[in-house]
Scaffold this active site. Structure first.
Site: not given
Ligand code: PLP
Length: 406
Positions: A191, A219, A250
């Site tokens: 990320s 992601h 996301k």
């Molecule tokens: C954003 C993210 C999460 C968490 O996801 P949410 O649905 O926002 O809780 C988990 N792992 C990675 C790599 C992320 O970037």
């Protein structure tokens, strides 16, 4: 004596919080929350200012997509606003089951369980699947939710150098006689730098050393692979990854996380994953919006959106490179501009915001100390002229700070 006066005469056991906070403020590393008015869009209003938005994970623009809105509104009308209980008591609605079946089919796996978030999906799954006698072999830049899940499991945690397959194998060799179960775990797309994990090579190691293979595709969901099916599809590693985590928060545009795998894995998580057992399930509107999102991704329109995302990414990266920016590691729409010192990264972000571009700075504890950066994210819904204008503004603001040559 008034109540406040009573409190004031007592010692404040939280004084250390105030002290620490003041220290962060003095260092310039305590940014305020930016507040969005209206919709999450490529150009929108944060803190009363219209800015080009390079800050959201809304890769495909689905947060405001009409099909998702309609599905959510219909669900509110038919089913109300809440699920009323945890999944294992009375909070499993037909909508939840249908969404899980839909995701499993989309990802070409046997079964899927949906969690309240990607965070709880990771933390709940790692801690349910492994225990104190087991070994977790984890990339050093894995997401916090993986790290927390690993800690909760009480397993032994060994960290390999970022994307370093040889270092991962070194750990596996050193632990060849480890008596417990072994898990290799990696983000699919990282990320903070937008780079892609060496999944096929890690799968080779998992097979060679008899490990469980797990990938967190937060992601990559809706971004990589055909129609956004994720890194397993992108690398053609179907059948080689035992546990695939994705997010619904996301690119999918709503909220939630999911785990895909075998029917037995999912049935086990129904019984043992603590966020699933102890936290209420999604409101009907969220489950319905996610269903509409996967229906879209599974259609030619969805594939078109993913293609647009990648076309915009290539375009924006080319324009940034023309202006002297470098971001070698990035292979996805996440574009990190490395600055180093956190205070400088926050200043860069603040100046950009005032000039009309919102791209957040990330510093410790999200990334290591001294590795602060600005992070810009391209979406499918940005217009070319918005991206061009953003590139110009980035260059103008970066020059006086010495981030690019003037
Ligand atoms: C954003 C993210 C999460 C968490 O996801 P949410 O649905 O926002 O809780 C988990 N792992 C990675 C790599 C992320 O970037």
């Amino acid at each position: 004596m008034s109540d406040t006066a009573t409190i004031a005469t007592k010692q404040n056991p939280l004084q250390y919080i105030t002290d620490q906070l003041n220290e962060l403020r003095e260092k310039g590393v305590a940014p305020k929350l930016r507040v969005l008015e209206g919709e999450q869009r490529p150009v929108c209003i944060f803190d009363g200012r219209e800015v080009i938005n390079l800050a959201s994970n809304n890769y495909l623009g689905l947060t405001t997509h009409k099909a998702l809105r309609k599905a959510a509104l219909d669900a509110v009308k038919r089913y109300g606003v809440g699920a009323g209980a945890v999944r294992t008591i009375a909070g499993t609605m037909k909508l939840h089951m249908a969404l899980e079946e839909q995701i499993a089919a989309f990802k070409k796996v046997e079964a899927c369980v949906v969690f309240q978030s990607g965070f709880t999906a990771n933390a709940g799954t790692v801690s349910a699947v492994l225990g104190k006698d087991d070994l977790i072999v984890s990339d050093e830049l894995n997401h916090a939710s993986i790290i927390d899940g690993a800690r909760l499991s009480k397993a032994t945690i060994k960290v390999f150098k970022h994307k370093d397959v040889q270092d991962c194998e070194r750990i596996l060799q050193e632990n060849a006689n480890f008596p417990g179960k072994k898990l290799i775990i990696t983000d699919g797309v990282f990320s903070m730098d937008g780079d892609i994990a060496p999944l096929p090579q890690l799968c080779d190691l998992a097979e060679k050393y008899n490990c469980i293979m797990m990938v967190d595709d937060a992601h990559a969901s809706g971004v990589l692979g055909r129609g956004g099916r994720g890194t397993v599809d992108h690398h053609q590693c179907h059948g080689r990854v035992h546990i695939q985590v994705g997010t619904l928060s996301k690119a999918i545009g709503a909220m939630g996380g999911y785990v895909c795998g075998s029917r037995d894995l999912i049935d086990f998580l129904y019984l043992r994953a603590r966020p699933f057992l102890f936290s209420t399930s999604h409101p009907p509107a969220t489950a319905a919006a996610c269903q509409a999102a996967f229906a879209l991704l599974d259609s030619p329109d969805g594939e078109k959106l993913v293609k647009k995302l990648w076309a915009n990414t290539k375009f924006f990266k080319r324009e940034l490179k023309k202006r002297g920016f470098q971001f070698k590691a990035s292979e996805t729409p996440i574009i990190p501009i490395h600055v180093g010192e956190a205070a400088k990264a926050f200043e860069f972000s603040k100046n950009l915001f005032e000039a009309g571009v919102f791209a957040p700075a990330v510093g410790y504890p999200i990334v290591a100390e001294g590795k602060a950066r600005l992070r810009a994210i391209v979406t499918a819904t940005h217009k070319r002229e918005q991206l061009l204008r953003a590139a110009d503004i980035l260059a103008e603001v970066a020059k006086p700070l010495g981030i690019v040559a003037s």
